[in-house]
Design a protein around this motif. Structure first.
Motif, PDB file in Angstrom:
ATOM      1  N   ILE A 225       0.120 -10.692 -34.683  1.00 14.51           N
ATOM      2  CA  ILE A 225       1.270 -10.121 -33.983  1.00 14.51           C
ATOM      3  C   ILE A 225       2.508 -10.422 -34.815  1.00 14.51           C
ATOM      4  O   ILE A 225       2.828 -11.586 -35.073  1.00 14.51           O
ATOM      5  CB  ILE A 225       1.419 -10.727 -32.575  1.00 14.51           C
ATOM      6  N   LEU A 226       3.209  -9.369 -35.258  1.00 20.80           N
ATOM      7  CA  LEU A 226       4.420  -9.545 -36.055  1.00 20.80           C
ATOM      8  C   LEU A 226       5.671  -9.596 -35.182  1.00 20.80           C
ATOM      9  O   LEU A 226       6.598 -10.333 -35.480  1.00 20.80           O
ATOM     10  CB  LEU A 226       4.550  -8.404 -37.067  1.00 20.80           C
ATOM     11  N   GLU A 227       5.695  -8.769 -34.139  1.00 21.47           N
ATOM     12  CA  GLU A 227       6.824  -8.732 -33.208  1.00 21.47           C
ATOM     13  C   GLU A 227       6.275  -8.511 -31.808  1.00 21.47           C
ATOM     14  O   GLU A 227       5.294  -7.796 -31.628  1.00 21.47           O
ATOM     15  CB  GLU A 227       7.780  -7.592 -33.545  1.00 21.47           C
ATOM     16  N   GLN A 228       6.946  -9.100 -30.828  1.00 20.89           N
ATOM     17  CA  GLN A 228       6.536  -8.901 -29.439  1.00 20.89           C
ATOM     18  C   GLN A 228       7.742  -9.117 -28.536  1.00 20.89           C
ATOM     19  O   GLN A 228       8.494 -10.080 -28.709  1.00 20.89           O
ATOM     20  CB  GLN A 228       5.432  -9.885 -29.063  1.00 20.89           C
ATOM     21  N   GLU A 229       7.911  -8.207 -27.594  1.00 16.58           N
ATOM     22  CA  GLU A 229       8.993  -8.318 -26.619  1.00 16.58           C
ATOM     23  C   GLU A 229       8.429  -7.967 -25.246  1.00 16.58           C
ATOM     24  O   GLU A 229       7.746  -6.967 -25.090  1.00 16.58           O
ATOM     25  CB  GLU A 229      10.128  -7.360 -26.960  1.00 16.58           C
ATOM     26  N   VAL A 230       8.688  -8.812 -24.275  1.00 14.90           N
ATOM     27  CA  VAL A 230       8.223  -8.572 -22.910  1.00 14.90           C
ATOM     28  C   VAL A 230       9.396  -8.811 -21.966  1.00 14.90           C
ATOM     29  O   VAL A 230      10.036  -9.852 -22.029  1.00 14.90           O
ATOM     30  CB  VAL A 230       7.052  -9.514 -22.528  1.00 14.90           C
ATOM     31  N   ASP A 231       9.668  -7.842 -21.127  1.00 11.95           N
ATOM     32  CA  ASP A 231      10.738  -7.962 -20.145  1.00 11.95           C
ATOM     33  C   ASP A 231      10.196  -7.486 -18.803  1.00 11.95           C
ATOM     34  O   ASP A 231      10.170  -6.299 -18.523  1.00 11.95           O
ATOM     35  CB  ASP A 231      11.948  -7.131 -20.557  1.00 11.95           C
ATOM     36  N   ASN A 232       9.719  -8.438 -18.017  1.00 12.25           N
ATOM     37  CA  ASN A 232       9.235  -8.116 -16.679  1.00 12.25           C
ATOM     38  C   ASN A 232      10.435  -8.167 -15.758  1.00 12.25           C
ATOM     39  O   ASN A 232      10.929  -9.237 -15.417  1.00 12.25           O
ATOM     40  CB  ASN A 232       8.167  -9.117 -16.240  1.00 12.25           C
ATOM     41  N   ILE A 233      10.909  -6.980 -15.371  1.00 12.43           N
ATOM     42  CA  ILE A 233      12.133  -6.918 -14.579  1.00 12.43           C
ATOM     43  C   ILE A 233      11.846  -6.917 -13.081  1.00 12.43           C
ATOM     44  O   ILE A 233      12.621  -6.425 -12.286  1.00 12.43           O
ATOM     45  CB  ILE A 233      13.000  -5.713 -15.000  1.00 12.43           C
ATOM     46  N   GLY A 234      10.724  -7.488 -12.716  1.00  5.40           N
ATOM     47  CA  GLY A 234      10.405  -7.655 -11.304  1.00  5.40           C
ATOM     48  C   GLY A 234       9.777  -6.429 -10.677  1.00  5.40           C
ATOM     49  O   GLY A 234       9.080  -5.674 -11.325  1.00  5.40           O
ATOM     50  N   ILE A 235      10.072  -6.221  -9.410  1.00  4.66           N
ATOM     51  CA  ILE A 235       9.422  -5.145  -8.661  1.00  4.66           C
ATOM     52  C   ILE A 235       9.963  -3.765  -9.014  1.00  4.66           C
ATOM     53  O   ILE A 235       9.417  -2.762  -8.596  1.00  4.66           O
ATOM     54  CB  ILE A 235       9.548  -5.381  -7.139  1.00  4.66           C
ATOM     55  N   ASN A 236      11.031  -3.701  -9.792  1.00  7.01           N
ATOM     56  CA  ASN A 236      11.624  -2.405 -10.131  1.00  7.01           C
ATOM     57  C   ASN A 236      11.097  -1.816 -11.427  1.00  7.01           C
ATOM     58  O   ASN A 236      11.483  -0.723 -11.804  1.00  7.01           O
ATOM     59  CB  ASN A 236      13.145  -2.534 -10.212  1.00  7.01           C
ATOM     60  N   GLY A 237      10.242  -2.510 -12.150  1.00  7.35           N
ATOM     61  CA  GLY A 237       9.694  -1.982 -13.395  1.00  7.35           C
ATOM     62  C   GLY A 237       9.395  -3.063 -14.402  1.00  7.35           C
ATOM     63  O   GLY A 237       9.424  -4.251 -14.099  1.00  7.35           O
ATOM     64  N   TYR A 238       9.123  -2.628 -15.631  1.00 13.17           N
ATOM     65  CA  TYR A 238       8.818  -3.549 -16.714  1.00 13.17           C
ATOM     66  C   TYR A 238       9.076  -2.855 -18.052  1.00 13.17           C
ATOM     67  O   TYR A 238       9.244  -1.640 -18.122  1.00 13.17           O
ATOM     68  CB  TYR A 238       7.361  -4.025 -16.650  1.00 13.17           C
ATOM     69  N   LYS A 239       9.071  -3.665 -19.116  1.00 16.77           N
ATOM     70  CA  LYS A 239       9.227  -3.141 -20.463  1.00 16.77           C
ATOM     71  C   LYS A 239       8.522  -4.089 -21.419  1.00 16.77           C
ATOM     72  O   LYS A 239       8.618  -5.304 -21.263  1.00 16.77           O
ATOM     73  CB  LYS A 239      10.712  -3.059 -20.816  1.00 16.77           C
ATOM     74  N   PHE A 240       7.789  -3.532 -22.396  1.00 17.54           N
ATOM     75  CA  PHE A 240       7.198  -4.365 -23.434  1.00 17.54           C
ATOM     76  C   PHE A 240       7.032  -3.567 -24.714  1.00 17.54           C
ATOM     77  O   PHE A 240       7.032  -2.342 -24.710  1.00 17.54           O
ATOM     78  CB  PHE A 240       5.858  -4.975 -22.998  1.00 17.54           C
ATOM     79  N   SER A 241       6.915  -4.296 -25.820  1.00 15.36           N
ATOM     80  CA  SER A 241       6.625  -3.674 -27.109  1.00 15.36           C
ATOM     81  C   SER A 241       5.983  -4.715 -28.016  1.00 15.36           C
ATOM     82  O   SER A 241       6.155  -5.920 -27.819  1.00 15.36           O
ATOM     83  CB  SER A 241       7.893  -3.128 -27.760  1.00 15.36           C
TER      84      SER A 241
END
Length: 103
Positions: free
Chosen positions: A26-42
């Motif tokens: 894994i060179l880069e990883q981003e995780v943003d669990n914004i709760g019950i309204n959604g999520y984002k990762f890469s």
């Protein structure tokens, strides 16, 4: 039956003699669990694979509540071509679009 056994053994032998592959890192990883309204990762891997995905909750708290997901995934195939699939998944179903980038 004997033929199946011989073919199975040959298949296992062939797999065991195959060249080992380099581990993927894994060179880069981003995780943003914004709760019950959604999520984002890469993430980005050392073999050229990348993936991004973001989801948002639409019409929260109503009978029409739904999750909309947008994202993309890319990978380098054995022929050296990079393939990409962009997608949307929402109340209209899964909607992919694909492309490839020549060597």
């Amino acid at each position: 039956m004997k033929l199946m056994l011989v073919l199975s053994v040959l298949c296992l032998l062939g797999c065991s003699l195959a060249a080992p592959q380099a581990p993927v890192e894994i060179l880069e990883q981003e995780v943003d669990n914004i709760g019950i309204n959604g999520y984002k990762f890469s993430y980005k891997l050392s073999d050229g694979t990348t993936r991004t995905e973001e989801a948002v909750l639409n019409n929260a708290g109503t009978d029409n509540e739904s999750l909309s997901v947008r994202g993309s995934v890319s990978w380098v195939a054995p022929d050296g071509i990079t393939y990409t699939i962009n997608f949307v998944a929402d109340e209209n179903g899964f909607q992919p679009e694909g492309a490839h980038i020549p060597k």
